[in-house]
Design a protein around this motif. Structure first.
Motif, mmCIF file in Angstrom:
data_model
loop_
_atom_site.group_PDB
_atom_site.id
_atom_site.type_symbol
_atom_site.label_atom_id
_atom_site.label_comp_id
_atom_site.label_asym_id
_atom_site.label_seq_id
_atom_site.Cartn_x
_atom_site.Cartn_y
_atom_site.Cartn_z
ATOM 1 N N ARG A 35 14.672 17.512 -32.739
ATOM 2 C CA ARG A 35 14.840 16.677 -31.683
ATOM 3 C C ARG A 35 16.021 16.935 -30.883
ATOM 4 N NH1 ARG A 35 12.905 11.049 -34.647
ATOM 5 N NH2 ARG A 35 10.697 11.613 -34.933
ATOM 6 N N ARG A 36 16.012 16.741 -29.688
ATOM 7 C CA ARG A 36 17.273 16.980 -28.696
ATOM 8 C C ARG A 36 18.318 16.030 -28.914
ATOM 9 N NH1 ARG A 36 12.656 17.830 -24.755
ATOM 10 N NH2 ARG A 36 12.208 19.680 -24.669
ATOM 11 N N PRO A 37 19.614 16.451 -28.729
ATOM 12 C CA PRO A 37 20.578 15.397 -28.962
ATOM 13 C C PRO A 37 20.360 14.043 -28.225
ATOM 14 C CG PRO A 37 21.379 17.504 -28.254
ATOM 15 C CD PRO A 37 19.836 17.754 -27.970
ATOM 16 N N PRO A 38 21.363 12.977 -28.766
ATOM 17 C CA PRO A 38 21.228 11.855 -27.929
ATOM 18 C C PRO A 38 21.584 11.983 -26.622
ATOM 19 C CG PRO A 38 22.604 11.523 -30.036
ATOM 20 C CD PRO A 38 22.173 12.971 -29.660
ATOM 21 N N GLY A 39 20.799 11.228 -25.609
ATOM 22 C CA GLY A 39 20.894 11.341 -24.143
ATOM 23 C C GLY A 39 19.740 12.179 -23.611
ATOM 24 N N GLU A 40 19.182 13.138 -24.392
ATOM 25 C CA GLU A 40 18.055 14.079 -23.764
ATOM 26 C C GLU A 40 16.799 13.376 -24.129
ATOM 27 O OE1 GLU A 40 18.020 18.163 -24.282
ATOM 28 O OE2 GLU A 40 20.356 18.114 -24.406
ATOM 29 N N ARG A 41 15.867 13.553 -23.376
ATOM 30 C CA ARG A 41 14.718 13.041 -23.760
ATOM 31 C C ARG A 41 13.800 13.477 -24.581
ATOM 32 N NH1 ARG A 41 11.547 8.684 -20.394
ATOM 33 N NH2 ARG A 41 9.288 8.915 -21.414
ATOM 34 N N TRP A 42 13.163 12.853 -25.727
ATOM 35 C CA TRP A 42 12.542 13.483 -26.740
ATOM 36 C C TRP A 42 11.226 12.864 -26.828
ATOM 37 C CZ3 TRP A 42 9.812 12.085 -31.365
ATOM 38 C CH2 TRP A 42 9.382 13.210 -31.950
ATOM 39 N N SER A 43 10.169 13.312 -26.902
ATOM 40 C CA SER A 43 8.719 12.706 -27.149
ATOM 41 C C SER A 43 7.736 13.266 -28.168
ATOM 42 C CB SER A 43 7.854 12.874 -25.912
ATOM 43 O OG SER A 43 6.798 13.572 -26.082
ATOM 44 N N PRO A 44 7.310 12.327 -28.846
ATOM 45 C CA PRO A 44 6.551 12.811 -30.155
ATOM 46 C C PRO A 44 5.536 14.004 -29.873
ATOM 47 C CG PRO A 44 6.365 10.411 -29.873
ATOM 48 C CD PRO A 44 6.959 11.031 -28.495
ATOM 49 N N THR A 45 5.315 14.217 -28.369
ATOM 50 C CA THR A 45 4.289 15.286 -28.210
ATOM 51 C C THR A 45 5.053 16.617 -27.906
ATOM 52 O OG1 THR A 45 4.453 14.818 -25.795
ATOM 53 C CG2 THR A 45 2.674 13.733 -27.039
ATOM 54 N N SER A 46 6.701 16.576 -28.048
ATOM 55 C CA SER A 46 7.232 17.868 -27.944
ATOM 56 C C SER A 46 6.891 18.661 -28.909
ATOM 57 C CB SER A 46 8.835 17.558 -27.940
ATOM 58 O OG SER A 46 9.081 16.547 -27.047
ATOM 59 N N PRO A 47 7.050 20.056 -28.637
ATOM 60 C CA PRO A 47 6.685 20.978 -29.573
ATOM 61 C C PRO A 47 7.511 21.080 -31.049
ATOM 62 C CG PRO A 47 7.795 22.155 -27.734
ATOM 63 C CD PRO A 47 7.428 20.822 -27.533
ATOM 64 N N ILE A 48 7.087 21.260 -32.145
ATOM 65 C CA ILE A 48 7.683 21.124 -33.564
ATOM 66 C C ILE A 48 8.497 22.696 -33.712
ATOM 67 C CG2 ILE A 48 7.390 21.050 -35.975
ATOM 68 C CD1 ILE A 48 5.434 19.089 -35.515
ATOM 69 N N PHE A 49 7.684 23.711 -33.205
ATOM 70 C CA PHE A 49 8.294 24.907 -33.472
ATOM 71 C C PHE A 49 8.678 25.395 -31.911
ATOM 72 C CE2 PHE A 49 5.484 24.267 -37.050
ATOM 73 C CZ PHE A 49 6.486 24.449 -38.139
ATOM 74 N N THR A 50 9.718 25.778 -31.963
ATOM 75 C CA THR A 50 10.468 26.391 -30.762
ATOM 76 C C THR A 50 11.244 27.538 -30.832
ATOM 77 O OG1 THR A 50 12.419 25.138 -30.670
ATOM 78 C CG2 THR A 50 10.541 24.115 -29.665
ATOM 79 N N LEU A 51 11.379 28.392 -29.778
ATOM 80 C CA LEU A 51 11.974 29.914 -29.753
ATOM 81 C C LEU A 51 13.486 29.207 -29.838
ATOM 82 C CD1 LEU A 51 9.885 31.835 -27.284
ATOM 83 C CD2 LEU A 51 9.999 32.118 -29.986
ATOM 84 N N GLY A 52 14.356 30.297 -30.059
ATOM 85 C CA GLY A 52 15.696 29.769 -29.831
ATOM 86 C C GLY A 52 16.333 29.469 -28.719
ATOM 87 N N SER A 53 15.411 29.638 -27.486
ATOM 88 C CA SER A 53 15.865 29.700 -26.329
ATOM 89 C C SER A 53 15.330 28.155 -25.749
ATOM 90 C CB SER A 53 15.482 30.635 -25.258
ATOM 91 O OG SER A 53 14.054 30.939 -25.490
ATOM 92 N N GLY A 54 14.508 27.492 -26.579
ATOM 93 C CA GLY A 54 13.790 26.266 -26.034
ATOM 94 C C GLY A 54 12.328 26.363 -25.807
ATOM 95 N N PRO A 55 11.610 27.255 -25.442
ATOM 96 C CA PRO A 55 10.081 27.027 -25.134
ATOM 97 C C PRO A 55 9.537 27.113 -26.511
ATOM 98 C CG PRO A 55 10.725 29.274 -24.583
ATOM 99 C CD PRO A 55 12.142 28.468 -24.721
ATOM 100 N N PRO A 56 8.172 26.532 -26.594
ATOM 101 C CA PRO A 56 7.576 26.443 -27.813
ATOM 102 C C PRO A 56 7.001 27.628 -28.245
ATOM 103 C CG PRO A 56 6.226 25.484 -26.027
ATOM 104 C CD PRO A 56 7.657 25.758 -25.314
ATOM 105 N N VAL A 57 6.699 27.781 -29.556
ATOM 106 C CA VAL A 57 6.223 29.197 -30.156
ATOM 107 C C VAL A 57 4.481 28.994 -29.933
ATOM 108 C CG1 VAL A 57 5.679 30.354 -32.001
ATOM 109 C CG2 VAL A 57 8.200 29.128 -31.874
ATOM 110 N N GLN A 58 4.306 30.174 -29.510
ATOM 111 C CA GLN A 58 2.606 29.941 -29.178
ATOM 112 C C GLN A 58 1.930 30.107 -30.587
ATOM 113 O OE1 GLN A 58 1.241 29.340 -26.152
ATOM 114 N NE2 GLN A 58 3.372 29.111 -25.472
ATOM 115 N N PRO A 59 0.801 29.398 -30.552
ATOM 116 C CA PRO A 59 -0.123 29.311 -31.865
ATOM 117 C C PRO A 59 -0.417 30.965 -32.207
ATOM 118 C CG PRO A 59 -0.590 27.685 -30.435
ATOM 119 C CD PRO A 59 0.303 28.524 -29.713
ATOM 120 N N SER A 60 -0.703 31.766 -31.222
ATOM 121 C CA SER A 60 -1.127 33.067 -31.329
ATOM 122 C C SER A 60 -0.063 33.998 -32.201
ATOM 123 C CB SER A 60 -1.507 33.904 -30.218
ATOM 124 O OG SER A 60 -0.405 33.883 -29.131
#
Length: 104
Positions: A18-43
């Motif tokens: 989850r993002r630090p306080p002050g940044e919006r987080w949603s339950p639909t946000s990706p669980i697995f992300t790359l170090g740079s932030g985008p979600p890891v693709q299922p493939s």
């Protein structure tokens, strides 16, 4: 369906992502992300999981015969050691008996 321990670990990972306080987080946000932030693709995960399974299977196939051989040798050494110890005890008992009873 996932087992309870896996669900627990995924939820803990989700909280850590989850993002630090002050940044919006949603339950639909990706669980697995790359170090740079985008979600890891299922493939990507599928490929990594498949590669891991193949490596594990190949490792077991090549290691198992040697492991069996090493285990058999270790067991044989233990049995031989126990036989020698038992034979020494029998010899000592025989010597003690002969000394106390006199030789025939």
């Amino acid at each position: 369906m996932l087992d309870p321990e896996t669900v627990r670990l995924l939820r803990r990972h989700e909280r850590a992502q989850r993002r630090p306080p002050g940044e919006r987080w949603s339950p639909t946000s990706p669980i697995f992300t790359l170090g740079s932030g985008p979600p890891v693709q299922p493939s990507h995960l599928t490929h990594r999981l498949h590669a891991g399974i193949v490596l594990t299977a190949d490792t077991h196939v090549s290691v198992s015969p040697q492991l069996y051989h090493d285990s058999a040798c270790a067991t044989a050494r233990l049995v031989s050691k126990a036989v020698r110890a038992t034979n020494r005890k029998i010899s000592k008992t025989r010597e003690t008996t002969l000394l106390t009873c006199g030789s025939p």
